[in-house]
Design a protein around this motif. Structure first.
Motif, short mmCIF file in Angstrom:
data_model
loop_
_atom_site.label_atom_id
_atom_site.label_comp_id
_atom_site.label_asym_id
_atom_site.label_seq_id
_atom_site.Cartn_x
_atom_site.Cartn_y
_atom_site.Cartn_z
N THR A 180 -10.11 -11.15 -1.00
CA THR A 180 -9.84 -9.71 -0.81
C THR A 180 -10.59 -9.01 -1.91
O THR A 180 -9.94 -9.44 -3.12
CB THR A 180 -8.33 -9.31 -0.68
OG1 THR A 180 -7.60 -10.18 0.40
CG2 THR A 180 -8.01 -7.89 -0.71
N PHE B 169 -11.43 -5.12 -3.42
CA PHE B 169 -11.29 -3.75 -3.63
C PHE B 169 -12.58 -2.89 -3.59
O PHE B 169 -13.33 -3.40 -4.59
CB PHE B 169 -9.99 -3.33 -4.31
CG PHE B 169 -8.76 -3.87 -4.09
CD1 PHE B 169 -8.47 -4.17 -2.92
CD2 PHE B 169 -7.81 -3.68 -5.14
CE1 PHE B 169 -7.24 -4.60 -2.60
CE2 PHE B 169 -6.60 -4.39 -4.90
CZ PHE B 169 -6.15 -4.65 -3.77
N ASP C 205 -5.11 9.00 -3.47
CA ASP C 205 -5.88 10.11 -3.05
C ASP C 205 -4.93 11.36 -3.58
O ASP C 205 -3.96 11.22 -4.07
CB ASP C 205 -6.11 10.29 -1.48
CG ASP C 205 -4.94 10.53 -0.66
OD1 ASP C 205 -3.82 10.60 -1.11
OD2 ASP C 205 -4.85 10.48 0.61
N SER D 21 -2.31 8.14 0.60
CA SER D 21 -3.07 6.80 1.06
C SER D 21 -4.18 6.60 -0.40
O SER D 21 -4.04 7.38 -1.28
CB SER D 21 -4.24 7.08 2.26
OG SER D 21 -5.16 8.12 1.67
N ASN E 281 -7.08 5.48 -2.68
CA ASN E 281 -8.43 6.07 -2.87
C ASN E 281 -9.57 4.83 -2.78
O ASN E 281 -10.55 5.19 -3.33
CB ASN E 281 -8.48 6.83 -4.35
CG ASN E 281 -8.33 5.70 -5.59
OD1 ASN E 281 -8.25 4.77 -5.41
ND2 ASN E 281 -8.52 6.52 -6.61
N PHE E 282 -9.35 3.93 -2.35
CA PHE E 282 -10.33 2.71 -2.33
C PHE E 282 -10.01 2.01 -0.91
O PHE E 282 -8.89 2.09 -0.11
CB PHE E 282 -10.22 1.66 -3.41
CG PHE E 282 -8.83 1.15 -3.53
CD1 PHE E 282 -8.54 -0.16 -2.77
CD2 PHE E 282 -7.86 1.76 -4.23
CE1 PHE E 282 -7.27 -0.77 -2.93
CE2 PHE E 282 -6.65 1.34 -4.23
CZ PHE E 282 -6.29 0.05 -3.72
N THR E 283 -10.86 1.24 -0.23
CA THR E 283 -10.56 0.28 0.84
C THR E 283 -10.58 -1.24 0.34
O THR E 283 -11.02 -1.52 -0.81
CB THR E 283 -11.80 0.56 1.64
OG1 THR E 283 -12.82 0.28 1.21
CG2 THR E 283 -11.81 1.97 2.27
N GLU F 222 -11.44 -5.35 1.54
CA GLU F 222 -12.14 -5.87 2.48
C GLU F 222 -12.14 -7.60 2.28
O GLU F 222 -11.85 -7.77 1.30
CB GLU F 222 -13.85 -5.65 2.67
CG GLU F 222 -14.40 -5.65 1.37
CD GLU F 222 -15.90 -5.03 1.45
OE1 GLU F 222 -16.94 -5.88 1.54
OE2 GLU F 222 -16.14 -3.90 1.53
#
Length: 330
Positions: free
Chosen positions: A54, A56, A69, A74, A76-78, A80
């Motif tokens: 995982t 970030f 944010d 929510s 401020n990153f995703t 994957e």
């Protein structure tokens, strides 16, 4: 100091952060890092298995600080999923790019994702406290990133491998002065401070002055090891363009003892909104049954009659857990 000479008894007794300089200086990963990011990444790839970790990913404008944010609705990153080798290549491809995204793969289990690495890079954790619970060894890899101040529920040995790291540590009693954020969602599982420790808004967070007055700052070079106790808050800054850290988490309690975080959540449900007089009475009960002398509540009872007030073992833990679940499901 040699890795087999860590004074664990002194560390556990003092219950305060301690930097042990150069303990891991001779580890092959540290030596590879001294040759540069490419050499460090190549060394890690020797052990990486072909399964996704995982990662970030944050836009450049967050300045490497993984947080919320503006509306705190929510993150401020995703996140994957990406094989570790490909993630390392992504960092290397943007080493000299000031507009690179923030990249961070945290708490990645060493034995699962880098089997064999510990045979060449590992602390000798020889102490009775480790007999009850085997420490969890993880690796943290990224570019210039910041993990906002948070606490872990375990003791920690943080081993700086590649790049420099700065820890800003706060004792547990500073929790109110750190302005914790929501219980959910969180950036990585633990509550984080809402204060940007690099540039605090003291008009909005005035008590943070007191937190900083009680803070300790640890600057780690590759090969240094930092010990800090469970529940100490810590902000972690990775200061260089490629960074890697190995850490060990453990609690000196048997594995069958539940996490106190579950108790905290249930207390929010059952205690927080009761009248103040009731809460004070419950505080006395908790002091007697939980926070005081563990033997006192059952000392005056015959041993066979003590039940859950007796010594907690795995069978008794199962009984207590069943009682809790039964009451919660009513």
């Amino acid at each position: 100091m040699r890795a087999d000479a860590i004074p664990f008894d002194e560390l556990f007794a003092a219950q305060a952060p301690v930097v042990m300089e150069g303990v891991a200086r001779d580890w092959p990963l540290v030596e590879a890092g001294q040759q540069g990011p490419q050499a460090a990444a190549a060394y890690l790839k020797r052990f990486a298995v072909d399964r996704p970790v995982t990662a970030f990913v944050g836009p450049p404008e967050i300045g490497g600080r993984f947080h919320y944010d503006a509306e705190v609705r929510s993150l401020n990153f995703t996140a994957e999923r990406i094989p570790l080798g490909a993630f390392l290549d992504r960092i290397l491809s943007r080493l000299d790019d000031d507009a690179a995204p923030a990249l961070y793969a945290g708490s990645t289990d060493l034995d699962t994702f880098l089997p064999g690495l510990r045979q060449e890079n590992d602390l000798l954790l020889d102490h009775p406290d480790f007999a009850q619970q085997t420490p969890l060894a993880s690796i943290w890899i990224g570019n210039r990133t910041i993990a906002a101040a948070h606490h872990d529920m375990s003791n920690n040995l943080a081993c700086c491998m590649v790049g420099r790291r700065r820890f800003t540590l706060f004792p547990p009693d500073q929790v109110a002065n750190l302005y914790p954020g929501p219980l959910d969602p969180t950036p990585a599982g633990q509550v984080v401070t809402m204060v940007d420790c690099r540039n605090p808004d003291l008009d909005r967070f005035p008590r943070f002055r007191e937190a900083m007055a009680n803070a300790q700052v640890a600057e780690l070079e590759p090969g240094d090891v930092l010990f800090y106790p469970a529940l100490w808050w810590h902000e972690v800054e990775a200061l260089d363009r490629f960074n890697a850290m190995i850490n060990y988490w453990w609690n000196p309690v048997p594995a069958y003892i539940d996490t106190p975080h579950t108790t905290l959540l249930h207390a929010l449900l059952s205690l927080r909104d009761r009248p103040g007089s009731e809460k004070q009475a419950w505080r006395a009960l908790f002091d007697y049954y939980v926070f005081g002398d563990a033997g006192l509540p059952g000392d005056h009872l015959p041993e066979a009659a003590r039940g859950s007030l007796g010594r907690l073992d795995e069978m008794q833990a199962r009984r207590l857990r069943a009682q809790v679940l039964n009451r919660m499901n009513r």
